[in-house]
Design a protein around this motif. Structure first.
Motif, PDB file in Angstrom:
ATOM      1  N   SER A 462       2.869   0.837  -9.043  1.00 56.18           N
ATOM      2  CA  SER A 462       3.904   0.300  -9.939  1.00 56.18           C
ATOM      3  C   SER A 462       4.872  -0.635  -9.221  1.00 56.18           C
ATOM      4  CB  SER A 462       4.683   1.455 -10.574  1.00 56.18           C
ATOM      5  OG  SER A 462       5.302   2.246  -9.569  1.00 56.18           O
ATOM      6  N   GLN A 463       4.860  -0.638  -7.893  1.00 54.64           N
ATOM      7  CA  GLN A 463       5.772  -1.489  -7.125  1.00 54.64           C
ATOM      8  C   GLN A 463       5.239  -2.916  -6.962  1.00 54.64           C
ATOM      9  OE1 GLN A 463       6.498   0.546  -3.394  1.00 54.64           O
ATOM     10  NE2 GLN A 463       6.530   2.546  -4.430  1.00 54.64           N
ATOM     11  N   PHE A 464       4.035  -3.160  -7.483  1.00 55.80           N
ATOM     12  CA  PHE A 464       3.386  -4.463  -7.320  1.00 55.80           C
ATOM     13  C   PHE A 464       3.041  -5.042  -8.691  1.00 55.80           C
ATOM     14  CE2 PHE A 464       2.763  -2.019  -3.539  1.00 55.80           C
ATOM     15  CZ  PHE A 464       2.820  -2.927  -2.490  1.00 55.80           C
ATOM     16  N   LEU A 473      -8.317 -11.342  -8.407  1.00 53.35           N
ATOM     17  CA  LEU A 473      -7.199 -10.429  -8.601  1.00 53.35           C
ATOM     18  C   LEU A 473      -6.036 -10.862  -7.714  1.00 53.35           C
ATOM     19  CD1 LEU A 473      -6.070  -7.742  -9.765  1.00 53.35           C
ATOM     20  CD2 LEU A 473      -7.057  -6.610  -7.766  1.00 53.35           C
ATOM     21  N   SER A 474      -4.866 -11.060  -8.326  1.00 51.86           N
ATOM     22  CA  SER A 474      -3.664 -11.448  -7.573  1.00 51.86           C
ATOM     23  C   SER A 474      -2.678 -10.285  -7.548  1.00 51.86           C
ATOM     24  CB  SER A 474      -2.996 -12.668  -8.211  1.00 51.86           C
ATOM     25  OG  SER A 474      -3.845 -13.791  -8.170  1.00 51.86           O
ATOM     26  N   VAL A 475      -2.073 -10.062  -6.375  1.00 52.24           N
ATOM     27  CA  VAL A 475      -1.076  -9.008  -6.201  1.00 52.24           C
ATOM     28  C   VAL A 475       0.190  -9.647  -5.651  1.00 52.24           C
ATOM     29  CG1 VAL A 475      -0.571  -6.767  -5.166  1.00 52.24           C
ATOM     30  CG2 VAL A 475      -2.956  -7.407  -5.630  1.00 52.24           C
ATOM     31  N   GLU A 476       1.330  -9.390  -6.319  1.00 49.41           N
ATOM     32  CA  GLU A 476       2.592  -9.981  -5.886  1.00 49.41           C
ATOM     33  C   GLU A 476       3.623  -8.894  -5.585  1.00 49.41           C
ATOM     34  OE1 GLU A 476       3.730 -12.633  -8.998  1.00 49.41           O
ATOM     35  OE2 GLU A 476       2.261 -14.164  -8.473  1.00 49.41           O
ATOM     36  N   PRO A 488      -1.998  -1.748  -2.585  1.00 45.07           N
ATOM     37  CA  PRO A 488      -2.872  -0.791  -3.278  1.00 45.07           C
ATOM     38  C   PRO A 488      -4.137  -1.430  -3.870  1.00 45.07           C
ATOM     39  CG  PRO A 488      -0.982  -1.314  -4.645  1.00 45.07           C
ATOM     40  CD  PRO A 488      -0.751  -2.003  -3.340  1.00 45.07           C
ATOM     41  N   ILE A 489      -4.995  -1.870  -2.980  1.00 43.02           N
ATOM     42  CA  ILE A 489      -6.314  -2.386  -3.351  1.00 43.02           C
ATOM     43  C   ILE A 489      -7.316  -1.879  -2.322  1.00 43.02           C
ATOM     44  CG2 ILE A 489      -5.453  -4.485  -4.491  1.00 43.02           C
ATOM     45  CD1 ILE A 489      -6.149  -5.989  -1.888  1.00 43.02           C
TER      46      ILE A 489
END
Length: 567
Positions: A462-464, A473-476, A488-489
């Protein structure tokens, strides 16, 4: 003008469809929620496939919408094509409640028509075949999906149809190359363990058919062609499995340490007694063989021996506990011996159909009594499903909280998420740490992989902010310059990471024991892009498999048109 012959021909299908609808009607009217232990795992798989189709952001390997958008590989190893079929059902459904109803209905159509086709193939009288086909819908082999979302039910639904090639080998003294290949390939694309059971069932029939045949070389040649075609139709599975296992150490599904208890004569006796008429058939079939064994045809003995073998394997009399204690891989793969009762159920119904057809006198009475028994089984099965839903509602849970299930909202909100058009909500409020097929880096001795999954993926997720663009897939996240952040991947061999526009080498990040990367952040906003690069050989195999299935489909359509034009 209506073609009366065609209408009569469609009657079994229509009655099976009506019966399947009746089976889901209590849940529909009561708006009951039936959630089992495997529900969240499969719903994540199918949601991922559904959203890939809807957005046209296709990624065959990594999960970019389901499983916490973690880049985890699941569908590529677990019925890949059929996962996309389920994804279509998810898209056709307004919400998860609608999907439960639709999937149960479609499962009933598959199971009933599959069993009816097999029973008619072994020359069971039409009325008896139809009644037993509808009865098959009520057995726990099929209801396993309704009650617990056990995926074995989808294999069970298609298994009768996939047995037809062996029946035709015995009756017609030949192998139908395409039908046999499609049967095995279809089962592999749906459920690998069910495919294993199917091949196990084939062996005695095939050996008997080969022994009695006067054209053994021809049959062997036809079998070889079937094997080659089946491999071509499943090439996507084999190539993915080979290169993933070759390049990665994957965490296998859990080993059940109490296998001996999960048998039909121990804690899982409900497979035999639910509905009760199944147990009646079991006893009646034993009696029939004791009193009429001289009238039983040779091929029926093959059927009976296969049936008793699978029945034996579903009990604790087979030394499952000893095998799993010794670390035998086959036993570890099975996990739950009650799964062997699915082929047992199929064969028991076929034997019962043959036995009932053998009684020439008072067939109308037999059909009438059988119909009453089937109606009773439908009522019993529907009542049980309703009771399970009422129990959950009374105790205020959708899915019971356990050491691996995490609930992020109260009962009312969780239940409401099943009726919400935004299907993501359910997968956020109920999350389960099931670490099957995650990559392994380092020693896991003494470590609980379920807890690792929760700690490294579920809790920090939930922090990302995660999104999908151009199949990636993009993570910020926001961080301080030089801050080490665990993302978390999951990273497999073949996964590619790009951090703030710079493609990372493996030396640029660290991996946890389950493949979660630790990267160095820049000041402020950071963006990590995850993609997966499949080898060229897989892309070629996927194209070949897809073209092979397309060819089979077009050929069958042409054949069907010729048959209907003659009719």
């Amino acid at each position: 003008m209506f073609n009366q012959k065609k209408i009569v021909g469609y009657f079994p299908f229509l009655l099976i469809a009506l019966s399947s609808f009746v089976m889901i009607l209590p849940q529909w009217l009561g708006r009951d929620v039936i959630f089992g232990s495997d529900s969240i795992f499969h719903y994540n798989r199918f949601y991922d496939a559904a959203m890939q189709i809807k957005s046209l952001n296709l990624n065959y390997f990594i999960s970019i919408y389901g499983f916490q958008q973690s880049g985890r590989i699941v569908n590529a190893l677990y019925g890949p094509f059929f996962a996309y079929f389920q994804g279509i059902l998810v898209l056709l459904s307004k919400n998860w409640f609608g999907y439960q109803l639709l999937s149960r209905f479609v499962l009933g159509l598959f199971a009933g028509n599959s069993m009816y086709a097999l029973l008619r193939e072994v020359k069971v009288r039409g009325t008896i075949a139809l009644a037993l086909a509808i009865f098959y819908l009520t057995t726990f082999s099929i209801q396993y999906w309704s009650i617990r979302q056990g995926f074995s039910s989808w294999g069970a639904a298609l298994m009768p149809y996939c047995l037809i090639p062996m029946i035709r080998l015995i009756f017609q003294d030949k192998i139908e190359v395409i039908r046999l290949a499609v049967s095995v390939a279809l089962m592999l694309q749906v459920h690998v363990l069910s495919a294993l059971f199917l091949v196990m069932m084939y062996v005695p029939f095939y050996l008997y058919g080969l022994m009695k045949s006067s054209a053994k070389l021809k049959i062997l040649g036809q079998t070889t062609l079937s094997v080659v075609l089946a491999v071509l139709l499943t090439l996507n599975i084999w190539t993915a499995l080979i290169f993933l296992r070759q390049d990665n150490l994957l965490l296998d599904p859990f080993v059940n340490p109490l296998m001996g208890k999960h048998t039909i004569n121990q804690a899982s006796s409900y497979w035999l007694t639910r509905p009760q008429f199944l147990f009646v058939l079991f006893i009646a079939q034993l009696g029939y063989f004791l009193f009429y064994w001289k009238k039983v045809a040779k091929w029926e003995w093959v059927l009976a021996i296969t049936y008793f073998l699978f029945f034996f394997l579903s009990t604790s009399y087979f030394p499952w506990q000893d095998l799993v204690d010794r670390g035998v891989k086959f036993a570890e793969l099975i996990q739950f011996p009650f799964r062997f009762f699915i082929p047992t159920t199929v064969l028991l119904i076929v034997l019962a159909g043959r036995a009932l057809t053998s009684f020439q006198q008072r067939q109308w009475l037999l059909s009438f009594l059988l119909s009453l028994a089937v109606i009773g089984a439908m009522v019993e099965t529907s009542q049980y499903a309703t009771q399970q839903a009422e129990k959950a509602h009374r105790n205020e849970y959708v899915l019971k909280k356990s050491k691996h299930v995490y609930l992020f909202d109260d009962y009312q909100q969780t239940r409401a998420s099943l009726f919400d058009v935004d299907k993501r909500k359910l997968l956020r409020v109920i999350q389960k740490a099931t670490p099957d097929y995650v990559p392994v880096y380092g020693d896991l001795t003494g470590k609980n992989t379920y807890k690792l999954y929760a700690q490294q993926i579920i809790f920090p997720n939930s922090q990302f902010k995660k999104s999908v663009t151009n199949h990636q897939l993009s993570v910020e996240w926001t961080a301080q310059a030089g801050e080490k952040v665990s993302i978390p991947i999951f990273v497999y061999t073949g996964s590619q990471l790009t951090l703030n526009g710079v493609k990372l080498m493996s030396s640029d990040y660290q991996l946890s024991e389950i493949g979660v990367p630790l990267v160095t952040s820049q000041q402020g906003m950071n963006k990590l892009v995850l993609t997966y690069q499949a080898p060229l050989i897989f892309t070629v195999s996927l194209v070949m498999t897809s073209l092979a299935w397309l060819g089979i489909f077009l050929t069958s359509r042409l054949h069907f048109k010729k048959l209907t034009s003659k009719a």
